[in-house]
Design a protein around this motif. Sequence first.
Motif, PDB file in Angstrom:
ATOM      1  N   ASN A   1       0.829  -1.203   0.000  1.00 14.98           N
ATOM      2  CA  ASN A   1       0.000   0.000   0.000  1.00 14.98           C
ATOM      3  C   ASN A   1       0.878   1.274   0.000  1.00 14.98           C
ATOM      4  N   PRO A   2       0.797   2.087  -1.076  1.00 20.50           N
ATOM      5  CA  PRO A   2       1.672   3.264  -1.165  1.00 20.50           C
ATOM      6  C   PRO A   2       1.433   4.275  -0.048  1.00 20.50           C
ATOM      7  N   GLU A   3       0.185   4.376   0.402  1.00 17.88           N
ATOM      8  CA  GLU A   3      -0.083   5.341   1.490  1.00 17.88           C
ATOM      9  C   GLU A   3       0.592   4.893   2.786  1.00 17.88           C
ATOM     10  N   VAL A   4       0.537   3.599   3.035  1.00 22.13           N
ATOM     11  CA  VAL A   4       1.200   3.091   4.247  1.00 22.13           C
ATOM     12  C   VAL A   4       2.706   3.303   4.126  1.00 22.13           C
ATOM     13  N   ARG A   5       3.226   3.111   2.933  1.00 22.35           N
ATOM     14  CA  ARG A   5       4.674   3.304   2.747  1.00 22.35           C
ATOM     15  C   ARG A   5       5.060   4.772   2.947  1.00 22.35           C
ATOM     16  N   THR A   6       4.198   5.671   2.528  1.00 22.81           N
ATOM     17  CA  THR A   6       4.471   7.099   2.769  1.00 22.81           C
ATOM     18  C   THR A   6       4.472   7.382   4.271  1.00 22.81           C
ATOM     19  N   GLN A   7       3.519   6.788   4.967  1.00 16.99           N
ATOM     20  CA  GLN A   7       3.482   6.986   6.435  1.00 16.99           C
ATOM     21  C   GLN A   7       4.747   6.431   7.087  1.00 16.99           C
ATOM     22  N   LEU A   8       5.169   5.244   6.628  1.00 16.28           N
ATOM     23  CA  LEU A   8       6.356   4.612   7.227  1.00 16.28           C
ATOM     24  C   LEU A   8       7.609   5.446   6.959  1.00 16.28           C
ATOM     25  N   ARG A   9       7.660   6.041   5.780  1.00 16.18           N
ATOM     26  CA  ARG A   9       8.859   6.831   5.421  1.00 16.18           C
ATOM     27  C   ARG A   9       9.097   7.962   6.421  1.00 16.18           C
TER      28      ARG A   9
ATOM     29  N   VAL B   1      12.076   3.691   1.191  1.00 11.03           N
ATOM     30  CA  VAL B   1      10.824   3.166   1.764  1.00 11.03           C
ATOM     31  C   VAL B   1       9.678   3.274   0.757  1.00 11.03           C
ATOM     32  N   THR B   2       9.652   4.386   0.032  1.00 16.90           N
ATOM     33  CA  THR B   2       8.547   4.578  -0.920  1.00 16.90           C
ATOM     34  C   THR B   2       8.925   4.204  -2.348  1.00 16.90           C
ATOM     35  N   ASP B   3      10.221   4.265  -2.678  1.00 11.94           N
ATOM     36  CA  ASP B   3      10.590   4.140  -4.095  1.00 11.94           C
ATOM     37  C   ASP B   3      10.981   2.735  -4.542  1.00 11.94           C
ATOM     38  N   ALA B   4      11.374   1.891  -3.605  1.00 10.36           N
ATOM     39  CA  ALA B   4      11.763   0.538  -4.005  1.00 10.36           C
ATOM     40  C   ALA B   4      10.531  -0.216  -4.507  1.00 10.36           C
TER      41      ALA B   4
ATOM     42  N   ILE C   1       9.804  -4.698   2.641  1.00 10.53           N
ATOM     43  CA  ILE C   1       9.500  -5.822   3.544  1.00 10.53           C
ATOM     44  C   ILE C   1       9.906  -5.450   4.971  1.00 10.53           C
ATOM     45  N   VAL C   2       8.930  -5.419   5.847  1.00 18.71           N
ATOM     46  CA  VAL C   2       9.208  -5.108   7.248  1.00 18.71           C
ATOM     47  C   VAL C   2       9.435  -6.426   7.990  1.00 18.71           C
TER      48      VAL C   2
ATOM     49  N   ILE D   1      11.456  -4.955  13.797  1.00 14.54           N
ATOM     50  CA  ILE D   1      12.882  -4.821  14.121  1.00 14.54           C
ATOM     51  C   ILE D   1      13.647  -4.036  13.055  1.00 14.54           C
ATOM     52  N   ALA D   2      13.299  -4.240  11.795  1.00 15.61           N
ATOM     53  CA  ALA D   2      14.033  -3.592  10.703  1.00 15.61           C
ATOM     54  C   ALA D   2      13.224  -3.790   9.426  1.00 15.61           C
ATOM     55  N   ALA D   3      13.794  -3.371   8.301  1.00 16.90           N
ATOM     56  CA  ALA D   3      13.089  -3.565   7.027  1.00 16.90           C
ATOM     57  C   ALA D   3      14.112  -3.740   5.919  1.00 16.90           C
ATOM     58  N   VAL D   4      13.647  -4.251   4.803  1.00 18.82           N
ATOM     59  CA  VAL D   4      14.510  -4.325   3.617  1.00 18.82           C
ATOM     60  C   VAL D   4      13.727  -3.796   2.416  1.00 18.82           C
ATOM     61  N   ALA D   5      14.314  -2.794   1.765  1.00 16.76           N
ATOM     62  CA  ALA D   5      13.750  -2.277   0.513  1.00 16.76           C
ATOM     63  C   ALA D   5      14.360  -3.105  -0.613  1.00 16.76           C
ATOM     64  N   VAL D   6      13.518  -3.523  -1.558  1.00 17.23           N
ATOM     65  CA  VAL D   6      13.966  -4.437  -2.611  1.00 17.23           C
ATOM     66  C   VAL D   6      13.512  -3.900  -3.969  1.00 17.23           C
TER      67      VAL D   6
END
Length: 212
Positions: free
Chosen positions: A55-63, A72-75, A79-80, A181-186
């Motif tokens: 969800n792009p909106e959730v990714r914007t919030q997370l950023r 966070v938004t562009d990959a 994955i959290v 704990i962390a995240a990975v942008a892919v």
Amino acid sequence: MNEQILKALDWRYATKVFDANKKINEKDLNVLKESLRLAPSSYGLQPWKFIIVENPEVRTQLREFSWNQTQVTDASHYIVFTALKTMDESYVQKYIEDIANTRNLPVEGLKGFKDMMVANIVNGGQKQDISAWAQRQSYIAMGELVLAAALLGIDTCCLEGLSPADYDRILGLDNSQYATIAAVAVGYRAADDKYQDLKKVRFSEDEVFQTI
Ligand SMILES: Cc1cc2nc3c(=O)[nH]c(=O)nc-3n(C[C@H](O)[C@H](O)[C@H](O)COP(=O)(O)O)c2cc1C
């Protein structure tokens, strides 16, 4: 194969700028998901959940709670990594049942194994900090993901530069068994990400290996 692995390890770098227009195809995504699902863990207890945030909106919030890092938004995918906060006997029991079903074994035959896990993990020395133990397991999966991606020519950036408490709130994890704990942008590096041209800074073999 040796060369292929070394080439991929050298090619990989912590991607700072992703090409927001390039998406990972479904086949590759499935391989990446399997690299997480098949990761080893202590006793095989898999104390993790990987949240793929589409969800792009959730990714914007997370950023906003990730030092405003653009990955966070562009990959292509984000994955959290979350890990169990606690573990009780019923979790171990479910795992035992999974083993019995998968390997066609009687549950009773696994009693010794179950008792050992309950003693060592649920009631044992690691009980003081199940969360720290679970986090260590999750980082092993992170390593597998990063390597699998590199072998596929897919870029990654691991991110610890985030606020786990805010992630938990945004992802609705507060009342769950899991904590961020962390995240990975892919995804795929942007052609102008200057970090891809930097030489790797690594300690020498003498510094990191000891042979006895
Ligand atoms: C667990 C972990 C967390 C990291 N967190 C971030 C981060 O939040 N932002 C970032 O740009 N890089 C992050 N990195 C990338 C590291 O800075 C990078 O891997 C290291 O400097 C080595 O560079 P290389 O991966 O390009 O070889 C993280 C790496 C790891 C393994």
